[in-house]
Design a protein around this motif. Sequence first.
Motif, PDB file in Angstrom:
ATOM      1  N   GLU A   1       0.824  -1.213   0.000  1.00  0.00           N
ATOM      2  CA  GLU A   1       0.000   0.000   0.000  1.00  0.00           C
ATOM      3  C   GLU A   1       0.859   1.265   0.000  1.00  0.00           C
TER       4      GLU A   1
ATOM      5  N   ASP B   1       7.653   1.892  -6.157  1.00  0.00           N
ATOM      6  CA  ASP B   1       7.313   1.462  -7.511  1.00  0.00           C
ATOM      7  C   ASP B   1       7.755   0.027  -7.784  1.00  0.00           C
ATOM      8  N   ARG B   2       8.943  -0.319  -7.281  1.00  0.00           N
ATOM      9  CA  ARG B   2       9.486  -1.650  -7.547  1.00  0.00           C
ATOM     10  C   ARG B   2       9.993  -2.244  -6.234  1.00  0.00           C
TER      11      ARG B   2
ATOM     12  N   GLN C   1       2.366  -7.683  -6.812  1.00  0.00           N
ATOM     13  CA  GLN C   1       2.049  -7.488  -8.233  1.00  0.00           C
ATOM     14  C   GLN C   1       0.572  -7.137  -8.407  1.00  0.00           C
TER      15      GLN C   1
ATOM     16  N   LYS D   1      -1.140  -5.467  -6.483  1.00  0.00           N
ATOM     17  CA  LYS D   1      -1.317  -4.078  -6.045  1.00  0.00           C
ATOM     18  C   LYS D   1      -0.632  -3.096  -6.985  1.00  0.00           C
ATOM     19  N   GLY D   2      -0.171  -3.583  -8.113  1.00  0.00           N
ATOM     20  CA  GLY D   2       0.426  -2.703  -9.114  1.00  0.00           C
ATOM     21  C   GLY D   2       1.918  -2.480  -8.974  1.00  0.00           C
ATOM     22  N   LYS D   3       2.576  -3.242  -8.112  1.00  0.00           N
ATOM     23  CA  LYS D   3       4.018  -3.080  -7.921  1.00  0.00           C
ATOM     24  C   LYS D   3       4.791  -3.949  -8.918  1.00  0.00           C
ATOM     25  N   GLU D   4       5.897  -3.434  -9.383  1.00  0.00           N
ATOM     26  CA  GLU D   4       6.828  -4.256 -10.149  1.00  0.00           C
ATOM     27  C   GLU D   4       7.643  -5.072  -9.153  1.00  0.00           C
TER      28      GLU D   4
END
Length: 290
Positions: free
Chosen positions: A26, A30-31, A58, A60-63
């Motif tokens: 949360e 970014d990565r 992943q 949750k939109g994380k690389e």
Amino acid sequence: MQITLGPLLFFWPKQEVTAFYEKVAESGFDRIYLGEVVCSKRRELKLDDWLAIAKLLQAKGKEVVLSTLTLIEAESELAQVSKICENGTFVVEANDMAAVHYLAKAGVPFSTGPSVNLYSAEALQVLHRTGLKRWVLPVELSFEHLKLIMARLQELGITDLETEVFSYGYLPLAYSARCFTARTHELNKDSCEFSCIKSSAGIPLATQEGDALFTINGIQTLSGSCHNILDQWQAMESAGVKAMRLSGHSQDILKVADELVRAMGHGITAITSENQQCNGYWSGRPGISH
């Protein structure tokens, strides 16, 4: 500029690790780099556990990138590195040349961590030909050295290689076949009783004058103070750096990341609460310098 979270260098109980990454999911990172990079005896989390955390992040939109062990001392460790390299889903960060070999042989894109000694554009060129897409500047190199490398990469026509800089946290300085934490507890390495889990942020080692010198973390030696060059984000961005890596030694890393996100959003210098800092390497001075 991306903000990344490096692999957890300390040995925390599985429940704490899982809870930590639920919060990271949360956060403004970014990565995220995941995996055990210090000692293969730290088996609170197995590869399947790391993969489960990776899928959570992943979603949750994380690389997500899987990081490999830094010091290989046994066939079993080599086999584990090979298994990570063959995961088939996530990009892998190689922390030694064995992992580079496996990844290059598989023909998959990969990145390298700060422990891989890449000191010149020519060295980067060699690995770039085998699939290197991102590298992390070794922590002992200065900003001036980095700019020379970046300029030379341009001359060589390498424009698609991402550069990441270790920007906050205890600097990983050295790895040894000996376990200093076990010795502190009067144990040998083979019967260490997983002593590292008793020191969630490592064991501080001071000079005779009482100044912070190193932090002992199992077979790994870290800096004694926190490295913090977050206020250099604008200079890094101007030089072509694509990401700043933060390394967590406590749950406060989430607060530090949020401060950096706000600073970037407002175009101001990042501020953190760390009092003692060791930023010397970045300016070409002894690393212990403030």
